[in-house]
Design an enzyme around this catalytic site. Structure first.
Site, PDB file in Angstrom:
ATOM      1  CB  CYS A 124      40.623 -47.567 -49.544  1.00  0.00           C
ATOM      2  SG  CYS A 124      39.923 -46.335 -50.667  1.00  0.00           S
ATOM      3  CG  HIS A 154      43.708 -46.056 -44.658  1.00  0.00           C
ATOM      4  ND1 HIS A 154      44.091 -46.795 -45.737  1.00  0.00           N
ATOM      5  CD2 HIS A 154      42.586 -45.395 -45.047  1.00  0.00           C
ATOM      6  CE1 HIS A 154      43.239 -46.602 -46.739  1.00  0.00           C
ATOM      7  NE2 HIS A 154      42.333 -45.750 -46.347  1.00  0.00           N
ATOM      8  CG  HIS A 195      44.035 -43.146 -50.731  1.00  0.00           C
ATOM      9  ND1 HIS A 195      44.308 -44.504 -50.715  1.00  0.00           N
ATOM     10  CD2 HIS A 195      42.856 -43.001 -50.074  1.00  0.00           C
ATOM     11  CE1 HIS A 195      43.339 -45.141 -50.091  1.00  0.00           C
ATOM     12  NE2 HIS A 195      42.440 -44.257 -49.682  1.00  0.00           N
TER      13      HIS A 195
END
Lengths: 385, 263
Positions: free
Chosen positions: A152, A280, A314
Site C-alpha cells: 500500500c 493513511h 483503500h
C-alpha cells in the site's frame, strides 16, 4: 485521476468538497462479501483494443482510462517535445497488477488438461512490470521504467524513485503514479485476515470495523525544473521499514513517525509549517491507532488531518498517488478535505481530525502511505511561489 | 553518474552455492557442474517463520545473508532493493487455484506472503533494519532496473544499499507462460564510498547497443534461464579481475552499460 468518485480531477474535487462518497455495496464479480467497495464504473465494457490489445486486463484498462483524463496525454506530448522520449522515465506503483486476469484464466482452465486459455498473456497483464510497460508503450517513451510494488505504499514511493533517477541524471522528467484494480484476491484475502468492514469504512471512528477496498489509477509528472504551468512541487519524501510484523504496524507507529520525520527533514520544514496531513487512515482498529501515535508524536494535536478513504476506499497500491493528488487539489483549491464517515471520533485518538470541509489557505501538505511488510512512505508537497 | 563500489557478493544458483564457488567457475578455474540446488536455508529466520515462508522468500534471504556476510557492513545500516520480475508465482498459483474451489479457501498466510515486498518485510524483521526498502520489477530487465534503483539509494540518499535479484521457475499451469527454467538469486552490497573491502568500482549508463553474452555454453544457458541471472557477465568481470564494460538487458530498445573496474 480516476477512482470511485468518477473520472478526472473535477469528479474527485466536487465530491471531496461536497462530502459525497463513492463507496457502494460490494457487487464485484462473484465476491459475495458483505462489504462496501470503491468501484470504477463501466471498466468491464471498455477493453483495450488496437496495437496494445495484448495488455487488456482490468488494471491496464484503469490505467488507460486515467491517462485519457485531465489532458494528461497532452502534457506528456509536451514533455516529449521538451526533453525527448529517451529522457522521460515511467515509475508506477501497483500491489496486485493484473491478477484479475489470472483469476479469470484459472476459472477457464481446460477441465481435462488443466491448461490455461490460449489468449491469456501473463507477461503483459499480470507480470508486476505490466502497467509501466503498457504506459511506456502507450506514449512511445524510451527512458528508464520500473514498477515499485511495496503493497500500500507503492505509488507513494515512486515519487522518491523518480527524484533519485532525475538527480542521478538518468532522466530529466518522469511519469509517476499507480494503479490497483478490484480482484477476488484482495477482497477475499483481506477478508481472510478479518480486516474487511461490513460497514462503510470509518477512519478514526469509535465504531471503525476495517477497510473498504477500492480501485483507482492516478498519474503525475515530475520534472527536473518546474514548467511554467506547474503549481505544486514535491518538497520532500521519507521512507522507512517497521521491522516489526508482516501485516500489523508497530503499535506506537515508530516506522511511520520515522518516515514523516525524514520527509520533513528532506523538505527542510518543521512540523508546524504543514497545513494538512492526508492520513493513511485505513479504518482498522490497529492501523489508525498506530498512525495516531505517530502523527501526534511528529505534529502534536493541532495540525488538521483526515483520511479520505471514506470517499474512495483503500485503493492499495494506488493509494499513494490518489492521496497525493487529493493533497494537490486541496492546495490548488484551498480547502481541507474532511474525514468522511467519521461520525463519532474515537476519544482515545488525539490527532486533529477534519470533520467538516473547510476553505482556508493550504500551502504545504503531507500524505502518508504504509504497507504490508512494514513499508512506509511519507511525501511533502507545497505550492510553488 | 557517480562511481558505485561493490563491497560484497552473494549467489545461489544450480551448481553455484556461494560466491567463492561462483567466482571460481566464472574465472574458469572450476568446472561448472549444474547440480540441483539444495533446499534454501536462510539462518536468520526462526524455525516457525521458516515454516510460514515460501521458497522465494528463503532464496532472497539466503543471498542477502551471504552478500552481507561477505561485506564489511552490518545489515541494519543498509537500504535495500528487492528486484524480482515475477514475484511469488507459487503463491499466485495457490491463491488463484483456491478461488476456483467451492468455498474459496484463500489462506491468510498465503495472502500476506503474496505481496511483492514479502521478502523485504521478513528481511527487515530478521535484521531489525529500518531503512528505506524498494521492492520492484522491470520485467525481464529487473536486474538492470534494480541496479539503477540501488544506485539511486547509494548516490542520492548516501546510504549503502543491498541489491537482491531473484526469481524462481513457475509451477504448472503457469510454466508454459513464464520462461524461467532455473532458480537464481544474487546479492550485491553497494555504496558510494570506497571502503577497506572493495571488490569493484562500477559506473552505469543507459545504452542501446547489444547486451553482453557469455562464451561458455552452459553458463550462457544459465544466464538465459532466469531474469536474475543477467547479473552473470558483471559477476564474471569482477571474478576475472579484468576492467570491462558489460552491457545488461534492460527494457525494450534500451540496455544498461556497466563499466566495471575490479579492485
Amino acid at each position: 485521476m480516476t477512482n470511485a468518485l468518477g473520472r478526472g480531477l473535477n469528479a474527485s474535487l466536487y465530491a471531496l468538497k461536497a462530502g459525497e462518497s463513492g463507496l457502494s455495496p460490494c457487487d464485484f464479480a462473484d465476491a459475495d462479501l458483505s462489504t462496501y467497495i470503491g468501484r470504477v464504473r463501466d471498466v468491464d465494457e471498455e477493453p483495450i483494443t488496437g496495437a496494445l490489445a495484448q495488455y487488456d486486463c482490468r488494471n491496464n484498462r484503469l490505467a488507460k482510462i486515467a491517462l485519457e483524463q485531465d489532458r494528461f496525454e497532452h502534457a506528456v506530448e509536451n514533455l516529449k517535445l521538451h526533453y525527448g522520449a529517451e529522457r522521460i522515465g515511467v515509475f508506477l506503483g501497483t500491489s496486485t497488477s493484473g491478477i484479475r486476469q489470472t483469476e479469470i484464466a484459472y476459472k477457464q482452465r481446460d477441465s481435462e488438461t488443466g491448461t490455461l486459455p490460449q489468449d491469456f498473456d501473463w507477461a503483459r497483464t499480470h507480470n508486476t512490470y505490466s502497467v509501466a510497460r503498457f504506459t511506456r508503450e502507450y506514449f512511445h517513451l524510451q527512458g528508464p521504467a520500473s514498477v515499485v510494488s511495496t503493497a500500500c505504499s507503492s505509488s507513494a514511493k515512486v515519487f522518491a524513485t523518480a527524484n533519485r533517477y532525475i538527480n542521478m541524471g538518468v532522466c530529466d522528467a518522469a511519469i509517476v503514479g499507480g494503479v490497483d484494480s478490484l480482484c477476488l484476491t484482495t477482497l477475499l484475502g483481506f477478508n481472510s485476515l478479518e480486516l474487511v468492514s461490513s460497514d462503510v469504512c470509518r477512519p478514526w471512528d469509535t465504531n471503525r470495523k476495517g477497510i473498504n477496498i477500492g480501485e483507482a489509477a492516478g498519474f503525475a509528472i515530475v520534472e527536473k525544473t518546474p514548467s511554467a504551468d506547474s503549481s505544486i512541487g514535491l518538497l520532500g519524501y521519507g521512507e522507512s521499514s517497521d521491522a516489526y510484523h508482516m501485516s500489523t504496524p508497530h503499535p506506537q507507529g515508530q516506522g511511520a513517525a520515522r518516515a514523516m520525520q525524514a520527509a520533513l527533514s528532506k523538505a527542510r520544514l518543521s512540523a508546524d509549517q504543514v497545513d494538512y496531513v492526508n492520513l493513511h487512515g485505513t479504518a482498522t482498529k490497529s492501523n489508525d491507532s498506530s498512525e495516531d501515535h505517530a502523527v501526534t508524536e511528529v505534529f502534536g494535536t493541532f495540525t488538521p488531518c483526515s483520511s479520505t478513504k471514506g470517499f474512495i476506499g483503500h485503493t492499495l497500491g494506488a493509494a499513494g498517488i490518489s492521496e497525493s493528488i487529493i493533497c494537490m487539489l486541496a492546495m490548488d483549491h484551498n480547502f481541507l478535505p474532511l474525514s468522511l464517515n467519521t461520525n463519532e471520533r474515537d476519544a482515545s485518538l488525539t490527532a486533529q481530525i477534519v470533520l467538516e470541509p473547510k476553505q482556508c489557505d493550504v500551502n504545504i501538505t503531507m500524505t502518508n502511505s504504509f504497507g504490508f511488510g512494514g513499508n512506509n512512505c511519507s511525501l511533502v508537497f507545497g505550492k510553488l511561489s | 553518474m557517480t562511481d558505485i563500489y561493490v563491497y560484497g557478493i552473494g549467489i545461489t544458483a544450480p551448481g553455484m552455492h556461494t560466491w567463492i564457488e561462483g567466482a571460481a567457475i566464472l574465472r574458469g578455474d572450476q568446472f561448472y557442474d549444474k547440480t540441483e540446488l539444495p533446499a534454501f536455508t536462510p539462518h536468520l529466520l526462526r524455525p516457525n517463520e521458516r515454516r510460514r515462508t515460501t521458497a522465494l522468500i528463503k532464496l532472497a534471504l539466503q543471498v542477502a545473508e551471504q552478500a552481507v556476510e561477505n561485506s564489511d557492513i552490518s545489515a541494519e545500516t543498509l537500504c535495500s532493493v528487492f528486484a524480482s520480475s515475477e514475484g511469488d508465482i507459487d503463491i499466485v498459483d495457490k491463491i488463484c487455484d483456491a478461488l476456483t474451489q467451492a468455498d474459496r479457501p484463500v489462506s491468510p498466510t498465503h495472502f500476506h506472503n503474496s505481496v511483492h515486498n514479502a521478502p523485504a518485510g521478513y528481511w527487515a524483521i530478521a535484521t531489525g533494519c529500518q531503512r528505506a526498502s524498494v521492492s520492484m520489477s522491470a520485467g525481464a530487465g529487473s536486474f538492470a532496473g534494480g541496479l539503477l534503483e540501488a544506485a539511486g539509494l547509494c548516490a542520492v540518499e548516501q546510504c549503502p544499499t543491498l541489491l537482491l535479484s531473484y526469481d524462481l521457475p513457475a509451477p504448472e499451469p503457469l510454466k508454459p507462460l513464464i520462461h524461467i527454467q532455473e532458480a537464481f538469486g544474487s546479492g550485491l552490497v553497494l555504496g558510494c564510498e570506497p571502503r577497506e573491502h572493495n571488490l569493484a568500482k562500477i559506473q552505469l549508463a543507459l545504452d542501446t547497443v547489444t547486451h553482453t553474452t557469455l562464451d561458455d555454453t552452459a553458463l550462457e544457458a544459465l544466464r538465459l534461464s532466469n531474469p536474475a541471472a543477467q547479473v552473470l557477465p558483471l559477476l564474471k568481470a569482477i571474478a576475472c579481475k579484468q576492467p570491462q564494460s558489460v552491457v545488461l538487458p534492460y527494457l525494450d530498445g534500451s540496455c544498461l552499460n556497466v563499466t566495471c573496474t575490479p579492485l
